[in-house]
Design a protein around this motif. Structure first.
Motif, PDB file in Angstrom:
ATOM      1  N   ALA A  13      56.225  15.818  16.953  1.00 61.01           N
ATOM      2  CA  ALA A  13      54.934  15.155  17.160  1.00 61.01           C
ATOM      3  C   ALA A  13      55.135  13.799  17.816  1.00 61.01           C
ATOM      4  N   PHE A  14      56.168  13.077  17.388  1.00 62.32           N
ATOM      5  CA  PHE A  14      56.465  11.774  17.987  1.00 62.32           C
ATOM      6  C   PHE A  14      56.753  11.918  19.472  1.00 62.32           C
ATOM      7  N   TRP A  15      57.614  12.898  19.834  1.00 58.57           N
ATOM      8  CA  TRP A  15      57.955  13.094  21.240  1.00 58.57           C
ATOM      9  C   TRP A  15      56.731  13.512  22.054  1.00 58.57           C
TER      10      TRP A  15
ATOM     11  N   TRP B  69      55.345  11.363  25.224  1.00 63.97           N
ATOM     12  CA  TRP B  69      55.196  11.905  26.573  1.00 63.97           C
ATOM     13  C   TRP B  69      53.755  11.795  27.070  1.00 63.97           C
ATOM     14  N   ILE B  70      52.804  11.994  26.195  1.00 63.17           N
ATOM     15  CA  ILE B  70      51.401  11.820  26.597  1.00 63.17           C
ATOM     16  C   ILE B  70      51.144  10.363  26.966  1.00 63.17           C
ATOM     17  N   PHE B  71      51.666   9.434  26.176  1.00 64.12           N
ATOM     18  CA  PHE B  71      51.511   8.010  26.469  1.00 64.12           C
ATOM     19  C   PHE B  71      52.132   7.663  27.820  1.00 64.12           C
ATOM     20  N   LEU B  72      53.341   8.127  28.079  1.00 59.72           N
ATOM     21  CA  LEU B  72      54.007   7.842  29.353  1.00 59.72           C
ATOM     22  C   LEU B  72      53.259   8.469  30.525  1.00 59.72           C
ATOM     23  N   TRP B  73      52.717   9.656  30.321  1.00 61.96           N
ATOM     24  CA  TRP B  73      51.959  10.314  31.385  1.00 61.96           C
ATOM     25  C   TRP B  73      50.695   9.518  31.720  1.00 61.96           C
ATOM     26  N   VAL B  74      49.966   9.079  30.707  1.00 59.98           N
ATOM     27  CA  VAL B  74      48.757   8.274  30.924  1.00 59.98           C
ATOM     28  C   VAL B  74      49.125   6.942  31.581  1.00 59.98           C
ATOM     29  N   LEU B  75      50.219   6.327  31.140  1.00 55.01           N
ATOM     30  CA  LEU B  75      50.687   5.079  31.736  1.00 55.01           C
ATOM     31  C   LEU B  75      51.001   5.271  33.212  1.00 55.01           C
ATOM     32  N   TRP B  76      51.657   6.382  33.554  1.00 55.08           N
ATOM     33  CA  TRP B  76      51.981   6.660  34.946  1.00 55.08           C
ATOM     34  C   TRP B  76      50.716   6.882  35.777  1.00 55.08           C
ATOM     35  N   ILE B  77      49.746   7.595  35.234  1.00 55.60           N
ATOM     36  CA  ILE B  77      48.482   7.818  35.956  1.00 55.60           C
ATOM     37  C   ILE B  77      47.791   6.483  36.234  1.00 55.60           C
ATOM     38  N   VAL B  78      47.737   5.598  35.242  1.00 58.32           N
ATOM     39  CA  VAL B  78      47.120   4.284  35.432  1.00 58.32           C
ATOM     40  C   VAL B  78      47.864   3.508  36.512  1.00 58.32           C
ATOM     41  N   LEU B  79      49.195   3.532  36.471  1.00 62.44           N
ATOM     42  CA  LEU B  79      49.999   2.847  37.476  1.00 62.44           C
ATOM     43  C   LEU B  79      49.748   3.425  38.861  1.00 62.44           C
ATOM     44  N   LEU B  80      49.628   4.731  38.964  1.00 65.32           N
ATOM     45  CA  LEU B  80      49.361   5.381  40.244  1.00 65.32           C
ATOM     46  C   LEU B  80      48.043   4.884  40.840  1.00 65.32           C
TER      47      LEU B  80
END
Length: 135
Positions: free
Chosen positions: A12-14, A18-29
């Protein structure tokens, strides 16, 4: 039958990470795409090249853009925020019809003079209002 304990806490932690990193990447994009369009120093061909690179190879494009132009992103964002604040301040000053700021004394005195010329106020009232404006 799948129960909640079939999914370990570390799993669950992983997943959350990964969801957090994906959302962070989308915002950065999207911030990078906005920065590409906001940058006045880039030519049209430069903007097109960066946009194609970021859209067609998103992971590599985002990382290369941040490495190549990351420092300027903050400066451009700051300049954009200051321009928006200045535009808002100008709008408020214009809409408020002039306050007690410098440069408005002349306008206020001109309006006061027009009121006195129409005979709506006496000379004594004019003098008191003029002193109030100038002090």
């Amino acid at each position: 039958m799948n129960l909640a304990y079939d999914y370990p806490v570390l799993g669950a932690f992983w997943t959350v990470m990964w969801i957090f990193l994906w959302v962070l990447w989308i915002v950065l994009l999207f911030r990078i795409i906005g920065d590409i369009f906001r940058d006045d120093t880039l030519s049209g061909a430069g903007k097109t090249g960066w946009l194609i690179f970021v859209v067609l190879l998103p992971f590599l494009g985002v990382f290369v853009y941040v490495l190549a132009r990351g420092k300027g992103m903050g400066e451009r964002e700051m300049k954009h925020a200051q321009a928006k604040q200045q535009a808002f301040d100008d709008y408020v000053r214009e809409t408020a019809g002039g306050g007690a700021g410098p440069g408005n004394e002349g306008e206020q005195l001109a309006r006061l003079s027009e009121v006195r010329a129409r005979g709506d106020i006496t000379d004594a009232e004019f003098q008191r209002a003029k002193e109030k404006i100038l002090h």
